[in-house]
Design a protein around this motif. Structure first.
Motif, PDB file in Angstrom:
ATOM      1  N   ASP A  38       8.667  10.056 -10.332  1.00 34.85           N
ATOM      2  CA  ASP A  38       7.583   8.899 -10.319  1.00 34.85           C
ATOM      3  C   ASP A  38       7.486   8.602  -9.257  1.00 34.85           C
ATOM      4  N   SER A  39       7.381   9.480  -7.785  1.00 33.16           N
ATOM      5  CA  SER A  39       6.562   9.586  -6.543  1.00 33.16           C
ATOM      6  C   SER A  39       5.231   9.659  -7.920  1.00 33.16           C
ATOM      7  N   ALA A  40       3.641   8.757  -6.831  1.00 40.97           N
ATOM      8  CA  ALA A  40       2.641   9.433  -7.071  1.00 40.97           C
ATOM      9  C   ALA A  40       1.811   8.086  -6.876  1.00 40.97           C
ATOM     10  N   VAL A  41       0.463   7.997  -7.089  1.00 42.26           N
ATOM     11  CA  VAL A  41      -0.216   6.909  -6.295  1.00 42.26           C
ATOM     12  C   VAL A  41      -0.757   5.873  -7.922  1.00 42.26           C
ATOM     13  N   TYR A  42      -0.133   5.300  -7.434  1.00 38.45           N
ATOM     14  CA  TYR A  42      -0.404   3.819  -9.034  1.00 38.45           C
ATOM     15  C   TYR A  42      -1.549   2.753  -8.391  1.00 38.45           C
ATOM     16  N   PHE A  49     -11.432  -1.103  -9.919  1.00 36.56           N
ATOM     17  CA  PHE A  49      -9.997  -0.269  -8.935  1.00 36.56           C
ATOM     18  C   PHE A  49      -9.530  -1.063  -7.547  1.00 36.56           C
ATOM     19  N   GLY A  50      -8.431  -0.858  -7.605  1.00 40.08           N
ATOM     20  CA  GLY A  50      -7.681  -1.121  -6.223  1.00 40.08           C
ATOM     21  C   GLY A  50      -7.552  -0.102  -5.192  1.00 40.08           C
ATOM     22  N   ASP A  51      -6.808  -0.044  -4.466  1.00 36.96           N
ATOM     23  CA  ASP A  51      -7.012   1.038  -2.932  1.00 36.96           C
ATOM     24  C   ASP A  51      -5.603   1.743  -3.896  1.00 36.96           C
ATOM     25  N   GLY A  52      -4.126   1.548  -4.494  1.00 32.65           N
ATOM     26  CA  GLY A  52      -4.035   2.642  -4.481  1.00 32.65           C
ATOM     27  C   GLY A  52      -2.785   2.413  -3.640  1.00 32.65           C
ATOM     28  N   THR A  53      -1.036   2.020  -4.216  1.00 39.31           N
ATOM     29  CA  THR A  53       0.152   2.430  -4.242  1.00 39.31           C
ATOM     30  C   THR A  53       0.591   3.328  -3.822  1.00 39.31           C
ATOM     31  N   ARG A  54       1.090   4.224  -3.115  1.00 42.93           N
ATOM     32  CA  ARG A  54       1.614   5.187  -2.884  1.00 42.93           C
ATOM     33  C   ARG A  54       3.380   5.148  -2.666  1.00 42.93           C
ATOM     34  N   LEU A  55       4.030   5.235  -4.181  1.00 45.32           N
ATOM     35  CA  LEU A  55       5.375   5.604  -4.230  1.00 45.32           C
ATOM     36  C   LEU A  55       5.934   6.619  -3.939  1.00 45.32           C
ATOM     37  N   SER A  56       6.509   6.882  -2.791  1.00 51.71           N
ATOM     38  CA  SER A  56       7.430   8.072  -2.531  1.00 51.71           C
ATOM     39  C   SER A  56       8.869   7.765  -3.281  1.00 51.71           C
ATOM     40  N   ILE A  57       9.662   8.845  -3.682  1.00 56.83           N
ATOM     41  CA  ILE A  57      10.966   8.419  -3.611  1.00 56.83           C
ATOM     42  C   ILE A  57      11.641  10.107  -2.801  1.00 56.83           C
ATOM     43  N   LEU A  58      12.467   9.248  -2.281  1.00 57.25           N
ATOM     44  CA  LEU A  58      13.584  10.020  -1.359  1.00 57.25           C
ATOM     45  C   LEU A  58      14.240  10.555  -2.128  1.00 57.25           C
ATOM     46  N   LYS A  61       0.754  -0.997  -0.014  1.00 52.63           N
ATOM     47  CA  LYS A  61      -0.341   0.033   0.165  1.00 52.63           C
ATOM     48  C   LYS A  61       0.942   1.340   0.136  1.00 52.63           C
ATOM     49  N   TYR A  62       2.169   1.324   0.646  1.00 60.07           N
ATOM     50  CA  TYR A  62       2.920   2.798   0.903  1.00 60.07           C
ATOM     51  C   TYR A  62       4.408   1.446   0.438  1.00 60.07           C
ATOM     52  N   LEU A  63       4.886   2.483  -0.830  1.00 57.00           N
ATOM     53  CA  LEU A  63       5.889   2.132  -1.199  1.00 57.00           C
ATOM     54  C   LEU A  63       7.444   3.472  -0.916  1.00 57.00           C
ATOM     55  N   VAL A  64       8.367   2.952   0.154  1.00 60.05           N
ATOM     56  CA  VAL A  64       9.088   4.583   0.399  1.00 60.05           C
ATOM     57  C   VAL A  64      10.437   3.684   0.050  1.00 60.05           C
ATOM     58  N   THR A  65      10.837   4.331  -1.330  1.00 58.29           N
ATOM     59  CA  THR A  65      12.430   4.527  -2.086  1.00 58.29           C
ATOM     60  C   THR A  65      13.102   5.171  -2.195  1.00 58.29           C
ATOM     61  N   GLN A  66      14.509   4.865  -2.669  1.00 53.89           N
ATOM     62  CA  GLN A  66      15.600   6.644  -2.905  1.00 53.89           C
ATOM     63  C   GLN A  66      15.507   6.336  -4.300  1.00 53.89           C
ATOM     64  N   MET A  67      16.156   7.104  -4.346  1.00 52.72           N
ATOM     65  CA  MET A  67      15.501   6.984  -5.864  1.00 52.72           C
ATOM     66  C   MET A  67      17.098   6.382  -7.338  1.00 52.72           C
ATOM     67  N   GLY A  68      16.437   5.943  -7.930  1.00 52.75           N
ATOM     68  CA  GLY A  68      17.575   4.941  -8.407  1.00 52.75           C
ATOM     69  C   GLY A  68      17.990   3.135  -8.119  1.00 52.75           C
ATOM     70  N   ASN A  69      16.574   3.365  -7.280  1.00 47.92           N
ATOM     71  CA  ASN A  69      16.560   1.487  -6.126  1.00 47.92           C
ATOM     72  C   ASN A  69      15.097   1.304  -7.811  1.00 47.92           C
ATOM     73  N   ASP A  70      15.228   0.222  -7.922  1.00 45.02           N
ATOM     74  CA  ASP A  70      14.204  -0.628  -8.457  1.00 45.02           C
ATOM     75  C   ASP A  70      12.909  -1.585  -7.308  1.00 45.02           C
ATOM     76  N   LYS A  71      12.353  -1.556  -7.625  1.00 43.93           N
ATOM     77  CA  LYS A  71      10.629  -1.837  -7.274  1.00 43.93           C
ATOM     78  C   LYS A  71       9.303  -2.127  -7.688  1.00 43.93           C
ATOM     79  N   SER A  72       8.979  -2.856  -7.195  1.00 45.13           N
ATOM     80  CA  SER A  72       7.546  -3.723  -7.776  1.00 45.13           C
ATOM     81  C   SER A  72       6.652  -3.422  -6.765  1.00 45.13           C
TER      82      SER A  72
END
Lengths: 113, 110
Positions: free
Chosen positions: A85-89, A104-113, A9-20
């Motif tokens: 890329d920070s957004a809700v997917y 729709f699903g309830d979304g994944t909030r992606l935050s890039i630090l 539901k939430y994804l906080v990660t750093q710039m340059g990383n790979d995520k799914s």
């Protein structure tokens, strides 16, 4: 019973990383979608799959790669994450690809630090 | 260019009043339209739809009107309740693609 479920539901990660982000639907629908919603709530289609076949591929950087192992699942992999890329997917599904409402699903909030 | 847009970004109504949310579209080839409601922290949820061979469709407390002459769509909510507070999107369907409008935030005052 959750119809369209996304993880995480939430994804906080750093710039340059790979995520799914994973998505599953238990509605028996043939078509699945990925949308991006920006901070102004604007919803834009990214990809759509019908019976595991790609039918919509909007102008999205090729760092984004969808994968549909079966028609109940549509995952989104993102390489080399950028600040923009920070957004809700949102993942969604519909009975078929034309002229049907989407669930729709309830979304994944992606935050890039 | 092609667009699906809303006339008002926010709408504030008194509880019990009727709400009208408007939407303009630009592609006369579109043949199917949907209104979605998005509550905070949730995904958009289907409210009501209408096909281009109709000009009005009613649901429970909601009515959608389609005016193809001026390419205009509206959502009417009767006796608006606090639970109706949300962002409302119109969506225009053309073949495989769903094009969402910018959204209108509805505030319901108690």
């Amino acid at each position: 019973d959750t119809a369209v479920s996304q993880t995480p539901k939430y994804l906080v990660t750093q710039m340059g990383n790979d995520k799914s982000i994973k998505c599953e639907q238990n509605l028996g629908h043939d078509t699945m979608y990925w949308y991006k919603q920006d901070s102004k709530k604007f919803l834009k289609i990214m990809f759509s799959y019908n019976n595991k076949e790609l039918i919509i591929n909007e102008t999205v950087p090729n760092r984004f790669s969808p994968k549909s192992p079966d028609k109940a699942h549509l995952n989104l992999h993102i390489n080399s994450l950028e600040l923009g890329d920070s957004a809700v997917y949102f993942c969604a599904s519909s009975q078929d690809s034309v002229g049907q409402p989407q669930h729709f699903g309830d979304g994944t909030r992606l935050s890039i630090l | 260019g092609e667009s699906v847009g809303l006339h008002l970004p926010t709408l504030s109504v008194q509880e019990g009043d009727n709400s009208i949310i408007n939407c303009a579209y630009s592609n006369s080839a579109s043949d199917y339209f949907i209104w979605y409601k998005q509550e905070s922290g949730k995904g958009p949820q289907f409210i009501i739809d209408i096909r281009s061979n109709m000009d009005k469709r009613q649901g429970q407390r909601v009515t959608v009107l389609l005016n193809k002459t001026v390419k205009h769509l509206s959502l009417q909510i009767a006796a608006t309740q606090p639970g109706d507070s949300a962002v409302y999107f119109c969506a225009e369907i053309r073949g495989f693609k769903t094009i969402f409008g910018a959204g209108t935030r509805l505030f319901v005052k108690a």
